[in-house]
Design a protein around this motif. Structure first.
Motif, PDB file in Angstrom:
ATOM      1  N   GLY A  82     -12.036   5.695 -12.021  1.00  0.00           N
ATOM      2  CA  GLY A  82     -11.389   4.757 -10.927  1.00  0.00           C
ATOM      3  C   GLY A  82     -12.047   5.143  -9.648  1.00  0.00           C
ATOM      4  N   THR A  83     -11.343   5.084  -8.626  1.00  0.00           N
ATOM      5  CA  THR A  83     -11.823   5.293  -7.051  1.00  0.00           C
ATOM      6  C   THR A  83     -12.016   6.786  -6.895  1.00  0.00           C
ATOM      7  OG1 THR A  83     -10.941   3.162  -6.590  1.00  0.00           O
ATOM      8  CG2 THR A  83     -11.712   4.654  -4.910  1.00  0.00           C
ATOM      9  N   MET A 105      -5.515   0.466  -1.612  1.00  0.00           N
ATOM     10  CA  MET A 105      -6.503   1.386  -2.330  1.00  0.00           C
ATOM     11  C   MET A 105      -5.884   2.465  -2.960  1.00  0.00           C
ATOM     12  SD  MET A 105      -9.853   3.351  -1.128  1.00  0.00           S
ATOM     13  CE  MET A 105     -10.912   1.795  -0.581  1.00  0.00           C
ATOM     14  N   GLN A 106      -6.107   2.416  -4.308  1.00  0.00           N
ATOM     15  CA  GLN A 106      -5.577   3.509  -5.217  1.00  0.00           C
ATOM     16  C   GLN A 106      -7.064   4.617  -5.379  1.00  0.00           C
ATOM     17  OE1 GLN A 106      -2.908   4.206  -7.358  1.00  0.00           O
ATOM     18  NE2 GLN A 106      -3.875   6.191  -7.132  1.00  0.00           N
ATOM     19  N   LEU A 165      -2.189  12.639   0.049  1.00  0.00           N
ATOM     20  CA  LEU A 165      -2.913  12.154  -1.294  1.00  0.00           C
ATOM     21  C   LEU A 165      -1.666  12.760  -2.350  1.00  0.00           C
ATOM     22  CD1 LEU A 165      -6.513  13.028  -1.355  1.00  0.00           C
ATOM     23  CD2 LEU A 165      -5.448  10.881  -0.796  1.00  0.00           C
ATOM     24  N   LYS A 166      -1.079  13.752  -2.274  1.00  0.00           N
ATOM     25  CA  LYS A 166      -0.040  14.178  -3.284  1.00  0.00           C
ATOM     26  C   LYS A 166       1.184  13.237  -3.287  1.00  0.00           C
ATOM     27  CE  LYS A 166       2.983  17.997  -4.862  1.00  0.00           C
ATOM     28  NZ  LYS A 166       3.159  19.333  -4.620  1.00  0.00           N
ATOM     29  N   TYR A 167       1.851  12.844  -2.047  1.00  0.00           N
ATOM     30  CA  TYR A 167       2.929  12.078  -1.944  1.00  0.00           C
ATOM     31  C   TYR A 167       2.756  10.781  -1.661  1.00  0.00           C
ATOM     32  CZ  TYR A 167       4.993  16.632  -1.939  1.00  0.00           C
ATOM     33  OH  TYR A 167       5.430  17.835  -2.182  1.00  0.00           O
ATOM     34  N   HIS A 168       1.724  10.114  -1.469  1.00  0.00           N
ATOM     35  CA  HIS A 168       1.413   8.657  -1.412  1.00  0.00           C
ATOM     36  C   HIS A 168       1.260   7.996  -2.690  1.00  0.00           C
ATOM     37  CE1 HIS A 168      -0.108   4.705   0.132  1.00  0.00           C
ATOM     38  NE2 HIS A 168       0.042   5.238   1.171  1.00  0.00           N
ATOM     39  N   LYS A 169       1.907   6.808  -3.073  1.00  0.00           N
ATOM     40  CA  LYS A 169       1.916   6.052  -4.276  1.00  0.00           C
ATOM     41  C   LYS A 169       0.681   5.872  -4.753  1.00  0.00           C
ATOM     42  CE  LYS A 169       2.909   1.548  -2.126  1.00  0.00           C
ATOM     43  NZ  LYS A 169       1.712   1.082  -2.348  1.00  0.00           N
ATOM     44  N   GLY A 225     -19.205   2.544 -10.293  1.00  0.00           N
ATOM     45  CA  GLY A 225     -17.916   2.841  -9.793  1.00  0.00           C
ATOM     46  C   GLY A 225     -17.308   2.725  -8.378  1.00  0.00           C
ATOM     47  N   ASP A 226     -16.236   2.713  -8.202  1.00  0.00           N
ATOM     48  CA  ASP A 226     -15.575   2.514  -6.872  1.00  0.00           C
ATOM     49  C   ASP A 226     -15.712   3.759  -6.052  1.00  0.00           C
ATOM     50  OD1 ASP A 226     -15.181  -0.132  -7.871  1.00  0.00           O
ATOM     51  OD2 ASP A 226     -13.105   0.245  -8.188  1.00  0.00           O
TER      52      ASP A 226
END
Length: 231
Positions: free
Chosen positions: A95-96, A1-2, A26-30, A121-122
């Motif tokens: 976006g999500t 999930m983005q 959240l900062k470092y996850h793709k 919206g997601d």
């Protein structure tokens, strides 16, 4: 999930343990984001000093100071989350949207669920909760509930369908100047807050990694028996 944007409601017992680690995740996850805002219009209470980071000052200001000390961006706003604010947040997010309600207020949970469900919206909604310290056998119990929508795919089950206390809240959404703002919060234990924060992080991590079954919707933990249950 983005995740494209995140909002955390509550900078108290659980929120203060959750926010710094969530920001790093959240900062470092793709699949994460650095567009994060936290909301809390409340002030710290002296009787909760044993489990919270301060006994004076607003929760938003104190959290921003702590975040700056950890080389993280101050993200906390001294404001309660209202229905109108939640609607604006949802409509302004492309976006999500991740919303985490780290509050002991069922009316706020109910409002968030309704707005997110009604607006297009997601989204992913996650809310941790834990017991008060009044009952020694239940003092380290708690739960994490989640619900969402990605495209046409529903995630979990609406928490207000599963839990009557959310469907029919006995409290009200706090706002500046209301008598509810001055209500004394129930004491909790640090392990209960820490476990609620840790399992919330785990839920978000699983969604970021696309490792969470879409039918799952809640988990319970018991720090006295070291047991967990999930559905």
């Amino acid at each position: 999930m983005q995740i494209n944007q995140a909002a955390i409601i509550g900078c108290g017992g659980t929120g203060q343990q959750l926010i710094p680690s969530l920001m790093r995740m959240l900062k470092y996850h793709k699949s994460g984001t650095e567009t994060i805002t936290a909301y809390d219009g409340d002030a710290f209470e002296e009787h909760n000093a044993e489990r919270q980071v301060s006994d004076t000052g607003t929760k938003a200001d104190v959290m921003n100071t702590l975040l700056a000390m950890q080389k993280l961006n101050p993200i906390c706003i001294e404001r309660y989350m209202s229905r109108a604010s939640m609607q604006r947040l949802r409509r302004s997010t492309t976006g999500t949207l991740l919303v985490i309600a780290a509050v002991d207020n069922d009316a706020t949970r109910k409002m968030c669920i309704e707005v997110l469900d009604q607006e297009p919206g997601d989204f992913l909604f996650v809310t941790p909760g834990n017991s008060t310290a009044d009952d020694p056998d239940a003092a380290i119990k708690g739960n994490v509930l989640w619900y969402g929508r990605i495209g046409d795919q529903a995630i979990g089950i609406r928490p207000d369908i599963l839990f009557p206390n959310i469907d029919r809240p006995q409290d009200a959404i706090p706002r500046k100047g209301s008598c509810l703002e001055d209500a004394v919060s129930a004491p909790q234990l640090i392990p209960a807050n820490s476990l609620a924060a840790a399992y919330t992080l785990t839920v978000v991590q699983n969604f970021l990694d696309d490792r969470m079954p879409v039918e799952a919707s809640h988990m319970f933990f018991n720090g006295r028996t070291f047991s967990t249950t999930a559905n």
